[in-house]
Design a protein around this motif. Structure first.
Motif, mmCIF file in Angstrom:
data_model
loop_
_atom_site.group_PDB
_atom_site.id
_atom_site.type_symbol
_atom_site.label_atom_id
_atom_site.label_comp_id
_atom_site.label_asym_id
_atom_site.label_seq_id
_atom_site.Cartn_x
_atom_site.Cartn_y
_atom_site.Cartn_z
ATOM 1 N N ASP A 81 -8.887 3.976 -2.069
ATOM 2 C CA ASP A 81 -8.757 4.637 -0.776
ATOM 3 C C ASP A 81 -8.945 3.557 0.279
ATOM 4 O O ASP A 81 -10.052 3.031 0.462
ATOM 5 N N SER A 134 0.096 9.033 6.376
ATOM 6 C CA SER A 134 0.572 10.407 6.248
ATOM 7 C C SER A 134 0.173 11.183 7.485
ATOM 8 O O SER A 134 -0.671 10.749 8.273
ATOM 9 N N ALA A 139 0.971 2.627 3.485
ATOM 10 C CA ALA A 139 0.159 3.835 3.322
ATOM 11 C C ALA A 139 0.036 4.577 4.651
ATOM 12 O O ALA A 139 -0.111 3.975 5.713
ATOM 13 N N THR A 159 -6.370 2.158 7.501
ATOM 14 C CA THR A 159 -5.940 1.663 6.188
ATOM 15 C C THR A 159 -5.219 0.330 6.321
ATOM 16 O O THR A 159 -5.453 -0.595 5.538
ATOM 17 N N ASN A 202 1.968 -2.837 4.663
ATOM 18 C CA ASN A 202 1.109 -1.691 4.933
ATOM 19 C C ASN A 202 1.966 -0.442 5.091
ATOM 20 O O ASN A 202 2.413 -0.098 6.188
ATOM 21 N N GLY A 222 7.157 3.403 -0.528
ATOM 22 C CA GLY A 222 6.350 2.334 -1.108
ATOM 23 C C GLY A 222 6.844 1.891 -2.460
ATOM 24 O O GLY A 222 6.884 0.685 -2.763
ATOM 25 N N SER A 243 0.845 -1.194 0.000
ATOM 26 C CA SER A 243 0.000 0.000 0.000
ATOM 27 C C SER A 243 0.883 1.249 0.000
ATOM 28 O O SER A 243 2.030 1.227 0.436
ATOM 29 N N GLY A 244 0.313 2.346 -0.507
ATOM 30 C CA GLY A 244 1.103 3.566 -0.638
ATOM 31 C C GLY A 244 2.289 3.355 -1.549
ATOM 32 O O GLY A 244 3.377 3.865 -1.309
ATOM 33 N N GLY A 294 -2.865 2.521 -4.056
ATOM 34 C CA GLY A 294 -2.825 3.909 -3.615
ATOM 35 C C GLY A 294 -3.999 4.677 -4.174
ATOM 36 O O GLY A 294 -4.823 4.146 -4.923
ATOM 37 N N ARG A 295 -4.052 5.950 -3.828
ATOM 38 C CA ARG A 295 -5.190 6.772 -4.251
ATOM 39 C C ARG A 295 -4.935 7.519 -5.552
ATOM 40 O O ARG A 295 -5.888 7.981 -6.180
#
Length: 248
Positions: A63, A91, A89, A117, A87, A16, A9-10, A34-35
């Motif tokens: 998301d 911020s 992701a 997440t 994992n 990542g 993720s991320g 990711g987004r």
């Protein structure tokens, strides 16, 4: 198609993307989540080209704080066993702390971005984890151990407690769960252009090795934990911080 599958993720930029690259080099098929579609597509194309293995890295836009979108990630696995869930992701989420409503919003935003997440992605993929031999790796932060980030520090620290619980649950199935806790790392989007020369110098001076970390430093720690050499390592927090916080 490789024999092993990792989900990162991320995975579009920074740490990542570096993790996705080293795992792909080691022969994993990698699913980056990711987004931001543009960043993900650029990373998957670059890594697949560099290692001359077309399709080794695929992207899913989601998301991970949204349960419905997380379910879509699980569907993309297409029935394969998942060898490693990384994992990464997360911020720092700022906000207005001048009111109680603002404080509540900021804390929820940080918990969603950094804890929920990881929980949702891991739970969605938990049935698919390879047994025996699966790996769950959480990317935390030095802020969890030394503070300084308010709700971000608290959220990252929460990952540690959850990792210990998850390691106890999955250990009988020979699935390991560990945390990588980076210190100050350059070449990421974490500071969003806010880092000053003075702030950089202060963080470097806090290390014992006299330099900032790189995304590759963190990726190499993940590579070890995701590989066969770490099969007897679980429930641990691995600090990769240049000695800014000593092991305890």
């Amino acid at each position: 198609m490789g024999e092993r599958l990792a989900v990162v993720s991320g995975g579009g930029t920074g740490i990542g993307a570096a993790i996705a690259r080293v795992l792909a080099v080691d022969g994993f098929d990698v699913l980056v989540v990711g987004r931001r579609e543009e960043a993900l597509r650029a990373t998957t194309a670059r890594i697949s080209w560099d290692i001359a293995r077309p399709g080794a890295v695929r992207a899913v836009v989601a998301d991970l704080a949204d349960p419905e979108q997380v379910s879509r990630v699980a569907e993309t696995v297409e029935g394969r066993a998942v060898d490693a869930v990384i994992n990464n992701a997360g911020s720092y989420r700022g906000g207005d702390s001048g009111t109680l409503a603002g404080v509540a919003h900021q804390w929820r935003a940080n918990l969603d971005a950094n804890v929920l997440t990881a929980v949702l992605l891991t739970e969605a993929l938990r049935p698919a984890l390879r047994r025996p031999g699966g790996r769950v790796i959480l990317v935390s932060s030095i802020a969890a151990q030394q503070g300084g980030g308010g709700p971000y520090s608290a959220a990252k620290a929460a990952l540690h407690g959850w990792a210990y619980d998850l390691a106890a649950q999955l250990g009988p199935e020979q699935i390991t769960v560990n945390v990588v806790s980076p210190g100050y790392v350059t070449d990421t989007e974490f500071f969003g252009g806010r880092m000053t020369p003075q702030g950089h110098a202060r963080r470097v001076a806090a290390t014992l090795v006299g330099r900032a970390g790189t995304p590759d430093d963190i990726a190499e720690a993940v590579r070890y934990l995701a590989g066969p050499a770490a099969g007897y390592v679980t429930g641990q927090v691995l600090g990769v911080n240049g000695g800014s916080v000593l092991g305890r």
